[in-house]
Design a protein around this motif. Sequence first.
Motif, PDB file in Angstrom:
ATOM      1  N   THR A 290       0.639  -1.273  -0.101  1.00 47.71           N
ATOM      2  CA  THR A 290       0.010  -0.016  -0.016  1.00 47.71           C
ATOM      3  C   THR A 290       0.997   1.266  -0.014  1.00 47.71           C
ATOM      4  N   GLU A 291       0.387   2.283  -0.880  1.00 47.13           N
ATOM      5  CA  GLU A 291       1.210   3.430  -1.159  1.00 47.13           C
ATOM      6  C   GLU A 291       0.678   4.271   0.324  1.00 47.13           C
ATOM      7  N   THR A 292       1.305   4.736   1.108  1.00 44.60           N
ATOM      8  CA  THR A 292       0.959   5.657   2.239  1.00 44.60           C
ATOM      9  C   THR A 292       1.001   6.929   2.273  1.00 44.60           C
ATOM     10  N   GLY A 293       1.685   7.568   1.134  1.00 45.25           N
ATOM     11  CA  GLY A 293       1.996   8.931   1.022  1.00 45.25           C
ATOM     12  C   GLY A 293       3.024   9.502   1.815  1.00 45.25           C
ATOM     13  N   THR A 294       3.110  10.679   1.816  1.00 44.33           N
ATOM     14  CA  THR A 294       4.263  11.489   3.022  1.00 44.33           C
ATOM     15  C   THR A 294       3.784  11.671   4.128  1.00 44.33           C
ATOM     16  N   GLY A 295       2.379  11.494   4.615  1.00 44.47           N
ATOM     17  CA  GLY A 295       1.897  11.577   5.923  1.00 44.47           C
ATOM     18  C   GLY A 295       2.052  13.281   6.497  1.00 44.47           C
ATOM     19  N   PRO A 296       1.593  13.379   7.681  1.00 46.59           N
ATOM     20  CA  PRO A 296       1.518  14.713   8.249  1.00 46.59           C
ATOM     21  C   PRO A 296       2.815  15.192   8.655  1.00 46.59           C
ATOM     22  N   TRP A 297       3.974  14.297   8.805  1.00 48.99           N
ATOM     23  CA  TRP A 297       5.178  14.755   9.416  1.00 48.99           C
ATOM     24  C   TRP A 297       5.998  15.485   8.407  1.00 48.99           C
ATOM     25  N   LEU A 298       5.916  15.673   7.244  1.00 48.52           N
ATOM     26  CA  LEU A 298       6.669  16.010   6.303  1.00 48.52           C
ATOM     27  C   LEU A 298       6.836  17.320   6.353  1.00 48.52           C
ATOM     28  N   ARG A 299       5.562  18.032   6.131  1.00 47.93           N
ATOM     29  CA  ARG A 299       5.183  19.577   5.959  1.00 47.93           C
ATOM     30  C   ARG A 299       5.388  20.506   7.155  1.00 47.93           C
ATOM     31  N   THR A 300       4.933  19.392   8.344  1.00 41.80           N
ATOM     32  CA  THR A 300       5.318  20.354   9.729  1.00 41.80           C
ATOM     33  C   THR A 300       6.594  20.306  10.058  1.00 41.80           C
ATOM     34  N   GLY A 301       7.456  19.121   9.699  1.00 36.92           N
ATOM     35  CA  GLY A 301       8.797  18.948  10.364  1.00 36.92           C
ATOM     36  C   GLY A 301       9.643  19.888   9.416  1.00 36.92           C
ATOM     37  N   THR A 302       9.389  20.080   8.160  1.00 36.31           N
ATOM     38  CA  THR A 302      10.406  20.738   7.376  1.00 36.31           C
ATOM     39  C   THR A 302      10.059  22.210   7.533  1.00 36.31           C
ATOM     40  N   ALA A 303       8.781  22.525   7.945  1.00 34.06           N
ATOM     41  CA  ALA A 303       8.384  24.077   8.092  1.00 34.06           C
ATOM     42  C   ALA A 303       9.194  24.481   9.594  1.00 34.06           C
ATOM     43  N   ARG A 304       9.105  23.553  10.092  1.00 34.00           N
ATOM     44  CA  ARG A 304       9.883  24.162  11.586  1.00 34.00           C
ATOM     45  C   ARG A 304      11.387  24.095  11.186  1.00 34.00           C
ATOM     46  N   TYR A 305      12.049  23.159  10.474  1.00 32.34           N
ATOM     47  CA  TYR A 305      13.464  23.150  10.252  1.00 32.34           C
ATOM     48  C   TYR A 305      13.798  24.783   9.757  1.00 32.34           C
ATOM     49  N   TRP A 306      13.208  24.922   8.392  1.00 38.06           N
ATOM     50  CA  TRP A 306      13.304  25.896   7.500  1.00 38.06           C
ATOM     51  C   TRP A 306      13.307  27.297   8.360  1.00 38.06           C
ATOM     52  N   SER A 307      12.221  27.517   9.315  1.00 38.00           N
ATOM     53  CA  SER A 307      12.145  28.681   9.976  1.00 38.00           C
ATOM     54  C   SER A 307      13.277  28.689  10.877  1.00 38.00           C
ATOM     55  N   THR A 308      14.073  28.026  11.574  1.00 36.48           N
ATOM     56  CA  THR A 308      14.849  27.984  12.619  1.00 36.48           C
ATOM     57  C   THR A 308      16.244  27.948  11.749  1.00 36.48           C
ATOM     58  N   ALA A 309      16.274  27.377  10.564  1.00 31.83           N
ATOM     59  CA  ALA A 309      17.616  27.257   9.851  1.00 31.83           C
ATOM     60  C   ALA A 309      17.930  28.732   9.125  1.00 31.83           C
ATOM     61  N   GLU A 310      16.741  29.363   9.070  1.00 27.51           N
ATOM     62  CA  GLU A 310      17.259  30.807   8.827  1.00 27.51           C
ATOM     63  C   GLU A 310      17.746  31.881   9.522  1.00 27.51           C
ATOM     64  N   GLU A 311      17.536  31.605  10.807  1.00 25.43           N
ATOM     65  CA  GLU A 311      18.326  32.499  11.925  1.00 25.43           C
ATOM     66  C   GLU A 311      19.915  31.803  11.809  1.00 25.43           C
ATOM     67  N   LEU A 312      19.990  30.629  11.842  1.00 23.41           N
ATOM     68  CA  LEU A 312      21.132  30.094  11.711  1.00 23.41           C
ATOM     69  C   LEU A 312      21.995  30.670  10.638  1.00 23.41           C
TER      70      LEU A 312
END
Length: 524
Positions: free
Chosen positions: A438-460
């Motif tokens: 079964t193809e399960t897609g990307t799920g809810p983690w991808l969008r939320t996790g990458t958004a959190r990462y990129w928002s903090t990566a900008e400051e760094l």
Amino acid sequence: MTSPSFDLTAEPWLPVRLPNGTAGPTVGLRELLCRAHELSDVELPLPPASAQLWRVLALITARVTGLDTSEGASEWQQRRREILDAGQFSESDVDAYLSPLKERFDLFHPERPWLQDPRLREECAKSSGVNKLAWGRTAGQNQVWLGGHHHDLDPVPLSPDEASWHLLATLGYGPSGRCTSRTVDGRSEANSTAGPLRGTVSFHPMGRNLFESLVLNIPLPDEEAEGEVPEPAPWERDRLPDPLGLPEEATGLAGLLVNQFRHAVLLTPSTDGAQVVDAYVTWAFRERQVSPTDPHLIHLTSKDGRKYARPADASRAVWRDLESLLAESTQERFRPELFTQLTSRARLPLELREALRLRAFGFDQDGQTRDRQWFTSRTPAVLRWLQESSDSAEENTRALTRIRATHEAAERSGRRLRDALTSAWKESNSPSGGTGGTETGTGPWLRTGTARYWSTAEELFWRTVMDEDSTGPGNDFILLTLRAYDEVTASYCFRPRVAKAVEQHRRRLLDGWSRGRNDEEDAA
């Protein structure tokens, strides 16, 4: 009976900021120019309108200062340096330009309303409605993309200042496709091509005050067009253009900055001029000229050699393209031409060059009706590192190396996080453990996790890049990916299979730890 009037040279419609960064009073065009050296910025609440406004202001500034003609790049740059050294605009020069055109800057003038076509009253069988003009509102059968619950059965009027903002946004970013029908000389059409800025990111240099920013946003006039009569701006024309005629070749700054509009607009004010209650939005021309290269946009080269503006992407922050803005152009990627004209050889005062910042206005949208998100962004003083040639200053070379290494580290960690979140979700939810079925897609983690990462990566990123003693981010981006990964997966790990998959891919994020340290040493 007195006709409605809203004089843009005097009436307040431009929100400004004071030197301390606080919001100042809303001013008219004349006061904006005369007090530009006392103000820090002008920015409309609607980013697409701001992008078009800055092109209008750049042209007006060029007219006021005489920087609208070229006697060769060296002479033009010298004149610009003298204007910057003066520190402010001459009120007499401002009045010499604005006063004779006062009626042309009237938003509601019966014969020549500013940036509008009064012929639409007779050439359109019906109006488009004020909702068609106002960005963010739904109109007709269109769905709501940017919020709000306005509808055509009860349209809410706009104040004149707000209407002027939406007018600018429509002329710059209007959609292609279906529009209000317009009949000219027996020819009736109901479609338009897209506005010149639609779906793009517009980049603008910022000085230490508004005066400097306005002067620095003037592009160098085309030297090849020297001696030709420059194309007038819409408010400078004695006659309205022929909608069915062949377009004129774009010449001069007006042809470059404000004469590429593809939509015709007409506002309908209330009897007292206090509100805009209706509007016409339709096509302006049937023939399309070859547009000049906009000096505020990044351009790319297609496979067939065609040059086109790089599309806006609301999910991609401006800092991720900083190297493309600072480094010299290549055969595949061209930085905004305006930035090439701001290198150290452009005779800018040293103090100003060291303080040059960058601002971007973007609108992520497709070519027709879908408007996803508009955005604006500012950077620290990075334009001092503009690369001008292979023999750029050592400081610029070091800065670009630091920017490139930091950006690559951020992108590399971002890719690992994306792969880890996607794979962990699939293995947690697939009956076969993610190996098939079964193809399960990307799920809810991808969008939320990458958004959190990129928002903090900008400051760094900015902390690392602006530290001239820094040798790179080391493993800091990897630490950010681990934090984002744990935050979005932790609440799911009470299930043993999920916990196993999450931990397995978490270890893969750590695989880059020693590699990150080695990359830092290589960059140093």
